[in-house]
Design an enzyme around this catalytic site. Structure first.
Site, short mmCIF file in Angstrom:
data_model
loop_
_atom_site.label_atom_id
_atom_site.label_comp_id
_atom_site.label_asym_id
_atom_site.label_seq_id
_atom_site.Cartn_x
_atom_site.Cartn_y
_atom_site.Cartn_z
N ARG A 51 34.84 22.37 41.09
CA ARG A 51 34.01 21.74 40.00
C ARG A 51 34.53 20.74 39.14
O ARG A 51 35.95 20.94 38.65
CB ARG A 51 33.37 22.74 39.44
CG ARG A 51 32.23 23.91 40.07
CD ARG A 51 31.45 24.60 38.85
NE ARG A 51 32.17 25.13 37.83
CZ ARG A 51 31.83 25.27 36.71
NH1 ARG A 51 30.76 25.01 36.24
NH2 ARG A 51 32.76 25.63 35.67
N ASP A 111 43.62 29.66 37.45
CA ASP A 111 42.12 30.18 37.03
C ASP A 111 41.88 31.40 36.12
O ASP A 111 41.25 31.45 35.42
CB ASP A 111 41.32 30.17 38.16
CG ASP A 111 41.83 31.12 39.47
OD1 ASP A 111 43.23 31.60 39.29
OD2 ASP A 111 40.99 31.25 40.50
N SER A 123 44.26 26.78 41.11
CA SER A 123 44.31 28.37 41.32
C SER A 123 45.18 28.83 42.39
O SER A 123 44.66 29.34 43.53
CB SER A 123 42.85 28.77 41.67
OG SER A 123 41.84 28.24 40.83
#
Ligand code: BGC
Length: 435
Positions: free
Chosen positions: A66, A182, A128
């Site tokens: 995103r 993350d 991440s």
């Protein structure tokens, strides 16, 4: 079936051994000694809640990612978020650095083009994967996990790679000002509004934990960092001591892209739960105990039976597992008996209940490391599809906390922090500007 279920058991005494081993690995990792926990300094502390301004964030957690524009009010109100989803092809995640970062830069360009002023905002980058950070805006990839393998990224500064790609794509106005994992982003997002949040956790495709540590316990170079506490990204998926491994875990590991690595992740996270179920089904079918001894195609090849299917199977509460039979028919298995369906459901529960118990044991280890007798309340910010979507997963974690921590478990609360890592990246970008 009980022999199969016994293979996935994880009794309370074994969980206590895991906790002791996990804390010993935390200790060694914090000292920079050999450990299966990397204990990576994140160069950021929990937010004050006063961070404000407008930021972009790139939240790269998996092939679906995103980009966000976040307005932080800094006065206790909820941030305002505009976001768009993008996805990377298999080629982009496995080819090379230029292909991967080029795709990311183009999506930032397209997102920013649609929003007034966005092309000149500072950007927080959630990446991440295990990164060795040297400061809030610099860090190298240590190794790929979750099946990614783009060449030329391991050992390189991922902020540099993204900035170069942005320049190539002529998105020069966007500056990458911070880098985070993350887990850290998820913890920051929750802690922005909840000061009791001192642990972040992902239970999704991959798994990991971070937490707030006293800076004087981190025996690693911290450069000019001057605050008393810092978030540490444990890379808990790499933990490999005192886990209840069985022959399916060994087989899965041997056949994986990264044999020998990420043992805990391979028992807990969504990338692997379906595969463990598949291996158990394949063995029982080979013994003539399921599907009349003929292995259906869906269970015949690696990673075809995914975590979302495990979820769907667990959702069926009918006594004869009728919904599981319907799912099997949809997957091309027409002649399954209700015994087959019920056996599949039992295996799905055994695999995922063990996963929840392992997740709870390592979280309990982290929380009692921070606060051994649980004198304070602790919020654990959790995100990820396994925690959010698997029936009973969050409840199994809570039950395991009660087994392990007794009445003190009331001090520990997990809070779903959906899509927190993007928002957290913006909070970190703001904190980076106010160092
Ligand atoms: C990565 C971690 C990440 C976790 C959750 C793991 O495979 O190594 O850095 O936090 O997945 O996305």
């Amino acid at each position: 079936m009980s022999e199969m279920e016994a293979l996935f058991e994880y009794p309370a005494a074994a969980r206590r051994r895991t906790i002791t081993a996990f804390q010993a690995e935390m200790d060694a990792g914090l000292r920079g000694e050999t450990s299966s926990l990397k204990m990576l300094p994140a160069f950021v502390d929990n937010p004050t809640g006063k961070e404000k301004g407008e930021f972009l964030a790139l939240d790269l957690g998996g092939s679906n990612y995103r980009i966000l524009r976040v307005s932080l009010p800094g006065d206790g109100r909820l941030p305002d978020v505009t976001s768009r989803k993008f996805s990377l092809s298999m080629e982009e995640t496995t080819r090379d650095a230029g292909t991967l970062f080029g795709a990311l830069a183009r999506s930032i360009k397209s997102f920013a083009a649609g929003l007034e002023g966005a092309a000149s905002r500072p950007l927080g980058f959630t990446f991440s994967f295990p990164i060795r950070q040297h400061s809030i805006d610099r860090g190298e990839l240590i190794l790929w996990t979750k099946g990614w393998s783009a060449a030329g990224v391991v050992g390189r500064d991922v902020v540099g790679l993204l900035n170069e790609a942005l320049a190539r794509e002529s998105v020069g106005g966007v500056r990458v000002v911070s880098l985070d994992n993350d887990t850290t982003g998820t913890q920051m997002a929750r802690a922005y509004l909840d000061p009791a949040c001192d642990i972040g956790c992902i239970l999704g495709t991959g798994t990991n934990i971070c937490y707030r540590e006293r800076a004087d316990r981190i025996r690693k170079p911290l450069g000019s960092y001057a605050k008393a506490a810092m978030i540490v990204n444990m890379e808990s998926g790499g933990f490999d001591k005192d886990l209840p491994r069985n022959r399916f875990d060994e087989k899965l590991d041997a056949e994986s892209e990264n044999p020998g690595a990420q043992w805990e992740e391979k028992m807990v996270s969504g990338k692997y739960l379906g595969e463990l179920v598949r291996l158990a089904v394949a063995e029982r079918t080979g013994q003539g105990l399921m599907f009349g001894g003929r292995l259906p195609d869906i269970f015949a090849a690696r990673e075809r039976f995914g975590s979302e299917r495990v979820c769907a199977v667990k959702e069926d509460e009918t006594p004869e597992a009728e919904k599981v039979r319907t799912i099997l028919i949809e997957l091309g298995v027409r002649d399954a008996s209700s015994d087959d369906a019920a056996a599949l459901r039992k295996i799905a529960w055994a695999v995922s209940r063990r996963a929840a118990r392992i997740a709870a044991a390592v979280l309990a280890a982290a929380v009692t490391w921070i606060d051994p007798v649980l004198e304070r309340d602790h919020t654990i910010a959790v995100d990820g599809s396994v925690f959010e979507k698997h029936p009973g997963f969050a409840a199994d974690i809570d039950a395991a906390f009660r087994d392990i921590l007794g009445p003190r478990a009331a001090r520990v609360r997990t809070a779903l922090t959906h899509d927190g890592s993007g928002l957290g990246a913006a909070v970190i970008a703001a904190a980076a500007g106010n160092k």
